[in-house]
Design a protein around this motif. Sequence first.
Motif, PDB file in Angstrom:
ATOM      1  N   ASP A  99       0.817  -1.207   0.000  1.00  0.00           N
ATOM      2  CA  ASP A  99       0.000   0.000   0.000  1.00  0.00           C
ATOM      3  C   ASP A  99       0.855   1.263   0.000  1.00  0.00           C
ATOM      4  O   ASP A  99       0.456   2.295  -0.498  1.00  0.00           O
ATOM      5  CB  ASP A  99      -0.924   0.013   1.224  1.00  0.00           C
ATOM      6  CG  ASP A  99      -2.053  -0.998   1.092  1.00  0.00           C
ATOM      7  OD1 ASP A  99      -2.538  -1.459   2.113  1.00  0.00           O
ATOM      8  OD2 ASP A  99      -2.408  -1.329  -0.049  1.00  0.00           O
ATOM      9  N   SER A 100       2.041   1.213   0.588  1.00  0.00           N
ATOM     10  CA  SER A 100       2.858   2.405   0.670  1.00  0.00           C
ATOM     11  C   SER A 100       4.306   2.042   0.948  1.00  0.00           C
ATOM     12  O   SER A 100       4.626   0.880   1.166  1.00  0.00           O
ATOM     13  CB  SER A 100       2.341   3.314   1.789  1.00  0.00           C
ATOM     14  OG  SER A 100       2.484   2.652   3.034  1.00  0.00           O
ATOM     15  N   LYS A 136       4.097   5.449   4.928  1.00  0.00           N
ATOM     16  CA  LYS A 136       4.193   6.901   5.075  1.00  0.00           C
ATOM     17  C   LYS A 136       3.925   7.594   3.737  1.00  0.00           C
ATOM     18  O   LYS A 136       4.016   6.984   2.682  1.00  0.00           O
ATOM     19  CB  LYS A 136       5.560   7.279   5.632  1.00  0.00           C
ATOM     20  CG  LYS A 136       5.810   6.722   7.023  1.00  0.00           C
ATOM     21  CD  LYS A 136       7.187   7.111   7.536  1.00  0.00           C
ATOM     22  CE  LYS A 136       7.423   6.551   8.933  1.00  0.00           C
ATOM     23  NZ  LYS A 136       8.758   6.899   9.452  1.00  0.00           N
ATOM     24  N   LYS A 137       3.617   8.893   3.826  1.00  0.00           N
ATOM     25  CA  LYS A 137       3.183   9.592   2.624  1.00  0.00           C
ATOM     26  C   LYS A 137       3.904  10.922   2.399  1.00  0.00           C
ATOM     27  O   LYS A 137       4.300  11.603   3.326  1.00  0.00           O
ATOM     28  CB  LYS A 137       1.674   9.814   2.704  1.00  0.00           C
ATOM     29  CG  LYS A 137       0.898   8.494   2.725  1.00  0.00           C
ATOM     30  CD  LYS A 137      -0.590   8.704   2.859  1.00  0.00           C
ATOM     31  CE  LYS A 137      -1.301   7.351   2.893  1.00  0.00           C
ATOM     32  NZ  LYS A 137      -2.770   7.503   3.034  1.00  0.00           N
ATOM     33  N   PRO A 146       7.521  12.162   4.122  1.00  0.00           N
ATOM     34  CA  PRO A 146       7.051  11.220   5.144  1.00  0.00           C
ATOM     35  C   PRO A 146       7.678  11.425   6.521  1.00  0.00           C
ATOM     36  O   PRO A 146       7.044  11.174   7.538  1.00  0.00           O
ATOM     37  CB  PRO A 146       7.445   9.858   4.566  1.00  0.00           C
ATOM     38  CG  PRO A 146       7.440  10.066   3.093  1.00  0.00           C
ATOM     39  CD  PRO A 146       7.948  11.454   2.896  1.00  0.00           C
ATOM     40  N   THR A 189      -1.294  13.583  -2.675  1.00  0.00           N
ATOM     41  CA  THR A 189      -0.631  12.721  -1.699  1.00  0.00           C
ATOM     42  C   THR A 189      -0.134  11.464  -2.390  1.00  0.00           C
ATOM     43  O   THR A 189      -0.871  10.824  -3.141  1.00  0.00           O
ATOM     44  CB  THR A 189      -1.602  12.333  -0.561  1.00  0.00           C
ATOM     45  OG1 THR A 189      -2.092  13.527   0.052  1.00  0.00           O
ATOM     46  CG2 THR A 189      -0.905  11.478   0.480  1.00  0.00           C
ATOM     47  N   SER A 190       1.127  11.125  -2.136  1.00  0.00           N
ATOM     48  CA  SER A 190       1.725   9.908  -2.685  1.00  0.00           C
ATOM     49  C   SER A 190       2.098   8.954  -1.565  1.00  0.00           C
ATOM     50  O   SER A 190       2.681   9.369  -0.560  1.00  0.00           O
ATOM     51  CB  SER A 190       2.987  10.243  -3.487  1.00  0.00           C
ATOM     52  OG  SER A 190       3.750   9.069  -3.750  1.00  0.00           O
ATOM     53  N   ASP A 191       1.740   7.691  -1.727  1.00  0.00           N
ATOM     54  CA  ASP A 191       2.192   6.666  -0.775  1.00  0.00           C
ATOM     55  C   ASP A 191       3.389   5.911  -1.342  1.00  0.00           C
ATOM     56  O   ASP A 191       3.775   4.864  -0.838  1.00  0.00           O
ATOM     57  CB  ASP A 191       1.058   5.712  -0.410  1.00  0.00           C
ATOM     58  CG  ASP A 191       0.510   4.942  -1.602  1.00  0.00           C
ATOM     59  OD1 ASP A 191       1.119   5.004  -2.694  1.00  0.00           O
ATOM     60  OD2 ASP A 191      -0.528   4.266  -1.460  1.00  0.00           O
TER      61      ASP A 191
END
Length: 294
Positions: free
Chosen positions: A38-39, A43-44, A63, A282-284
């Motif tokens: 998922d990431s 963190k994002k 992040p 937002t990017s994971d």
Amino acid sequence: MKTSKSTYTMIISMLAAICIFTFSGCSIGSFPDTGKPDSVDGKKLKVYFLDVGQGASQLLVTPSGKTMLIDAGNNDKEQTMLDYMKKYHISKLDVVIGTHPDADHIGGLDKVIDHIPVTTIYMPKVQSNTKTFESLLKSIKNKGLKVKTAKAGLSWDLDDQVHVEMLAPKGTYEDTNNMSAVVKVTYGKNSFLLTGDAEAESEKAMLASGADLQADVMLVGHHGSNSSTTLKFLKTVNPKYAVIQVGKDNTYGHPKSAVLSRLQKQGIEVYRNDKQGTIEITSDGNSLHIVTER
């Protein structure tokens, strides 16, 4: 012992009821897809394309909480910029980049520097005799900062997982727009190309350099002016999303219809400050989530 048919049916019904009770409230969507993370460490990275009217400003928060501000709108957006710093809980800026001396990019930077501690500042090696530029230099001097020259070939890790590359300016140009610092930010599988006011001449130099220009998100050069976003450059970057930082009813007629048509023909989803306000991406490290102010 022989079990009767009715007793057997009752046992089956009870087992079914237990199963339903146990798994009630769970949906298939609530289970993680174990085949794809998922990431990056959960963190994002947040990239804000701040609504500063007819100007430009991007704020990045990594992040680990590192921060980078690129440009800060025009002189009349000084308080707006300070309000954004408060809204997004920015108590320090690890990196500040003034892409070039135009007032609609650096006008609000002096007040930001006056009020927010800055670790490092980059600006291209180009002078301007405007009061806006002089005011910025004064704020930099008062804080004891030394300007690092923004130029192609620089790179650094903003944190352990966010990499920054400066792709332009590649040389020296008479037009200050082509002296714009162009930055590519990469986090996991996602990337952002932030172009300032770079025009066709700078785009040509970046293409010739052989640098990896591909990015998921592209800041459209020079607010959507005809002088930027050439077809070859656009096809090379090949973004999924484009952001145009432009104000309502601007006197320049930005963004130009030819540029909008070019973006549409390439199947690129376009976001604009004049229509949607501040744009938060937002990017994971694997996928992007976009939220607009309106």
